[in-house]
Structure formats: C-alpha cells, structure tokens
Design a protein around this motif. Structure first.
Motif, short mmCIF file in Angstrom:
data_model
loop_
_atom_site.label_atom_id
_atom_site.label_comp_id
_atom_site.label_asym_id
_atom_site.label_seq_id
_atom_site.Cartn_x
_atom_site.Cartn_y
_atom_site.Cartn_z
N ASP A 342 20.45 8.29 77.86
CA ASP A 342 21.67 8.08 78.63
C ASP A 342 22.76 9.06 78.20
O ASP A 342 22.77 9.56 77.07
N GLU A 343 23.68 9.31 79.11
CA GLU A 343 24.95 9.96 78.82
C GLU A 343 24.80 11.18 77.89
O GLU A 343 25.38 11.22 76.81
N TRP A 398 16.79 5.01 79.45
CA TRP A 398 17.86 4.65 80.40
C TRP A 398 17.67 5.47 81.67
O TRP A 398 16.99 6.51 81.66
N TRP A 415 20.42 0.87 84.49
CA TRP A 415 21.68 0.30 83.97
C TRP A 415 22.88 0.65 84.84
O TRP A 415 23.81 -0.13 84.94
N TYR A 440 25.58 -6.70 81.77
CA TYR A 440 26.29 -6.15 80.61
C TYR A 440 27.11 -7.25 79.95
O TYR A 440 28.12 -7.71 80.47
N TRP A 494 26.69 -4.46 74.12
CA TRP A 494 27.32 -3.34 73.42
C TRP A 494 28.46 -3.91 72.60
O TRP A 494 29.05 -4.94 72.98
#
Ligand code: ACM
Ligand code: ZN
Length: 553
Positions: A342-343, A398, A415, A440, A494
């Motif tokens: 991810d990211e 992800w 997600w 989440y 998270w």
C-alpha cells in the motif's frame, strides 16, 4: 358473560405467560445457522466431560479448561475422561454427561451441539469446530461462566436444543497495527482471546512501518536496535510537531513464537505483514543503503504516507528482503504472508538512477495499464511472490498490488472501498474484503469528544459505528460467478490514535461483535435489532466480567 370473558382472558394470559416462561432466549454471537428447541433442561452441575481419543491435544486442553471452569463456577465436581465405546454416531439417548466426539465428515470449522435431558453431545471435524462449539456452548450457559469465581446461585440448567453451525466465510480476519502503537505480549494475547471468542480465525499482525520496526531479525540486528525506536510521536493533527518522547519496542523471536503458539491454540493463524516497498522507513533508518538516496533517514515521528521507500533497482535490496522473509517463514507457519504494497509513492524512484536503469532494463513504459513506477512495483511484488512460492507460501497484498499487472495466485486485500475487491475477484484473484467504509476500526464511532479524540484526522462526516459495520454485505457489487473468490472479511485496527489498552478495546468493542456476524452468519440470520438485544442482554456484561473496555451502544 363479562365474568366468562375475564376468565378466558386470564386463561389466555396465563398460557402466554407460561409459553414465555418456557421458551428459552438465546443470545449467541455470531448467530448460528440454526437452533431448534426441545422440551426440558440439562443440568450442567456435576456433569461428567468425555472426549474422543481422536481429538488433538489442544482441543483436549480447551475441553479441560471448560470443565475446570464449570466445576469452579457451579461448585459441583465433575470429571474429564476419554469416552470409550461411543463415537459420533452414537445416539444421544444412550449417553450420560457431556461428550465431545469427532466427526471427520463434517465441513471445516463446523460443529453441532445437541442438548438433551440426559446428555450433551458435541460433534465437530477439527480443532476450530470444537473451539466454536465451546464458545457457543458457553453462551448457552449463565454469563457467570466467564467470572472465574463460584456462582452457586446461577441457573446451571440449560435448555434442551440443537445448534447446527458453520461459517459463511473461511477467512475471518482482524488486523492489529503494533507499529504505530507497540502492544506488549500480554496485550496481544488479551486481544487474541476476545477475537477468538467471536470465531475469528486469522490475525494479521502489522509489524513493520515508517514509525517502527517491531520484529527481531537475527541477520539484521539494527532493524530493532535502531529501527524499533522513534524520537517522538505526533499527538495532534499538526504534522510538524511531535512530543519529543523516545518511543518504541519490538518482539523477540521467542515472543513471536509464543504468540503464534498461543493464537494457534485459540484457532487463530497469525499472518505477519512485512509492508513493502513503501512504509519501510524503520528499515531505511537502520540500513540506509536500502534507500534510493542513501539517507540519512530517521524513524518517522509523524503520521501519513512517507515518500522514502525501498530502492528496488538494487539487487542488495532483494537480498535483504529474501533474508528477512527466510526468518519470517521460520517463525510463522501460515500459508499466507502479507507483503503490504500500500501507499508506495514513486517520487524517489523517478529521481533514482538505479531505479530508472532497472525500469529501462525491464522495458517498462507508461501506458493505459499503468505507469513505469507502478510496473516497477509489480516487478517487486512478483519477485517476492516467486520467492515465497519456493517456500510453499502465498502472498496477500493491499489492493494497490492490483495496479499495473498482478501475477496470478496473489490474494488482494480490498481496503480503498470495495472497488479493488470487485475488480480483483472479477479478474479471478482471491480477495479479502476490508473496506475503509465499513471495516476500519480506527475510524471514529461517533462525534462525542471521546470519539473525536480517538479518530482524529479521520472522516468527519460519518460515524463508523457498529451499525455501519453490521450493515456491510461483503458480496454486494461482486460480479456473478466471482463470489467464490471472496475468501472473507477483515477488520483493521490502525493505532495512530490508540494509546493504551482501554482505548484499544473501546475502538474494538462492540464493532468486533458486529464484524463477527458479517464474517460468520448467513445473511438470512443477520438482524441488527436482534444483534443489539443480544449485546444488551449478555455480551456487554461478558465484556465487563472479562475486563474489556467497550464503547456503549
Ligand atoms: C492502509 O490502510 N494503508 C492499507
Ligand atoms: Zn532507487
């Protein structure tokens, strides 16, 4: 005439009161597939426990624990022994006591509980099936079973009934981010205990991050010596400030083994996440040669997405990853290893001569399938996937791993909403649904001051409360024929804004119980109002007895 009417009414009311008195109410979460009630009760006090010699040691331990707890609470001694001369086909009428009998023909993780006046017969095909039977069986008992102290006044006579149950989804996951906030081994176990009660079977353990590397790797000691500590923590929405307090911690390999074994006994497989190629600042700070610029780097003291990522043009980076994965595979027997994905900003790769040369060598071009940067990430994913395949492991990533070209056999964790899951399943990839919009668990549950303080920076418009999660239908929007690729659902915790155990469980409960019905229960049996009644009648009390903080309904 009036008199007659009054008598008739009294009789009618009497009957309906009688009916109410005898009709048992079950408060089981997640709601089982079917419960049918019969006349009479079974007396748990002093009942003997019997188990099949075919059961696994961990299952026998779980039965022994239940037996001990019951004796203690009810104050009446019972015994635990191997059942002889009976098997799963033995009619319940010829049994006396409580029997745990293995029926290998049943579907994985399923169970059946038959309660008659003379006996309780529990059948399941595997360890998890028996654990789920025990979890449900305890929910049929008085709530005092959880108290760990004598409860002699409780009603230990339980209603005769048959519960037949099996999960809707095979993958029922929960993720805990132990990088942004480091939880102790005891806290992780407490988390696993409550997740297991609600029939969760996968623990996705987020262990590496920009803000801290939490896993001891023997070959690279600086990962924990340097990478597991940060110089401070962002405490408000102002990303330029941190509290200046050194913060960190890590799990030794011995502790990891302890957690993996502990979870296994609870029917939970631990899936570690090595988040790559982004979210790697913990590693870069430890070994600056892993980055495109060579650093210096510092473990991050703020939240967000970091531009500094692994330099994947270099072979030495893959050597590092494979060596780390070797140790991870030794520690975690899970079929799946989560590789993040991810990211991952591509800014550094765009400037790095080594990464650029690798893109040229691979002949990567920007086109409608993706950018050169995305394709370079595909290359990383594929190399890691191929390496893990040599060890018999599969990857989960992800949903960014789907950008560009993804090799078959990867599992996509959706997600960023549900779109990634819809697309991936239509393309034939297995999928785990964990959309931010429902799953989440760090998103705020309301707009009270307390809720706002623990979801800072997250969507302001909506409450991501238990009802929002409860109403999630994982197969909505999934293309016909692709449903089989939806392995299951996961909740993600998270922890940027979670600072301790009470806050953790405030964020988890009651969303955990809502999640469990999304993961386990067939849609026909899911009713929010009924779930709420069950929470109020029993589960809040259970959480209080067990010492878990929660958010009131
Ligand atoms: C994620 O929430 N960055 C997977
Ligand atoms: Zn580079």
């Amino acid at each position: 005439m009036k008199k007659l009417a009054i008598i008739a009414l009294a009789l009618f009311l009497g009957c309906s009161l009688e009916a109410k008195k005898t009709e048992p109410v079950f408060n089981i979460i997640p709601e089982p597939q079917s419960i049918s009630v019969a006349k009479g009760t079974f007396n748990l006090k002093g009942a003997n426990f019997n188990y099949d010699s075919f059961l696994e040691q961990a299952t026998i331990e779980a039965i022994a624990k239940l037996s001990d707890g019951l004796v203690f609470c009810s104050g009446k001694v019972s015994s635990l022994a191997v059942a002889t001369g009976v098997n799963y086909g033995t009619p319940i009428t010829s049994l006396r006591g409580i029997y745990f009998l293995k029926d290998a023909t049943m579907s994985p993780e399923s169970y059946k509980i038959e309660i008659a006046r003379n006996a309780v017969k529990i059948t399941a095909p595997d360890h998890n099936g028996f654990l789920y039977a025990i979890s449900t069986f305890k929910q049929i008992m008085p709530v005092e079973i959880y108290a760990g102290k004598p409860a002699l006044k409780a009603n230990w006579k339980i209603p005769c009934c048959t519960v037949t149950d099996s999960p809707r989804f095979a993958y029922r996951g929960i993720m805990l981010d132990c990088a942004r906030h480091f939880f102790t081994v005891a806290e992780v176990k407490k988390w696993l205990d409550v997740c297991a009660m609600y029939k969760i079977n996968r623990f996705h353990w987020h262990l590496t991050e920009d803000q801290g590397w939490r896993l001891e790797i023997k070959k690279y000691p600086l990962l924990t010596e340097i990478g597991s500590f940060r110089a401070g923590t962002q405490k408000t929405s102002d990303r330029s400030k941190h509290d200046g307090q050194r913060y960190g911690g890590y799990y030794t390999q011995a502790q990891v083994k302890e957690i993996v074994e502990y979870a296994g006994k609870l029917g939970i497989t631990v899936i570690p996440e090595l988040d790559l190629p982004g979210h790697m600042l913990g590693a870069l700070a430890s070994y600056p040669w892993l980055g495109c610029t060579g650093g210096p780097y510092q473990v991050w003291t703020r939240w967000g997405v970091c531009d500094q990522v692994l330099c994947v043009g270099k072979e030495t980076t893959f050597e590092f990853l494979f060596n780390v994965l070797d140790e991870i595979c030794e520690l975690f027997p899970s079929e799946y290893i989560h590789i993040g994905g991810d990211e991952c900003p591509k800014k550094e790769w765009d400037k790095c001569p080594v990464c650029q040369a690798k893109m040229d060598e691979l002949g990567l071009v920007d086109n409608e399938n993706g950018t050169r940067g995305q394709k370079l990430q595909n290359y990383v994913t594929k190399r890691v996937q191929d390496y893990l395949a040599t060890k018999g492991r599969k990857i989960i990533g992800w949903d960014e791993i789907l950008e560009g070209e993804l090799k078959e056999g990867a599992t996509v964790m959706s997600w960023r909403g549900t779109k990634g899951g819809e697309k991936a399943s239509a393309l034939g990839f297995d999928v785990i649904m964990s959309p931010t919009t429902y799953c989440y668990l760090d998103y705020r549950q309301g707009d009270t001051d307390l809720d706002m303080s623990m979801g800072a920076g997250y969507p302001k418009k909506k409450s991501y409360d238990a009802k929002n999660l409860y109403d999630y239908e994982p197969l909505a929007g999934i293309q016909e024929g692709a449903e089989k690729h939806i392995l299951g659902v996961q909740g993600n915790m998270w922890t940027e804004w979670v600072h301790n155990d009470p806050e953790l469980f405030y964020m988890l409960i009651p969303r955990l119980q809502a999640l469990s019905e999304v993961q386990w229960t067939i849609p026909e049996n899911r009713h929010y109002g009924r779930w709420e009644q069950k929470m109020k009648a029993r589960h809040i009390k259970t959480m209080e007895i067990l010492g878990y903080n929660y958010r009131p309904l």
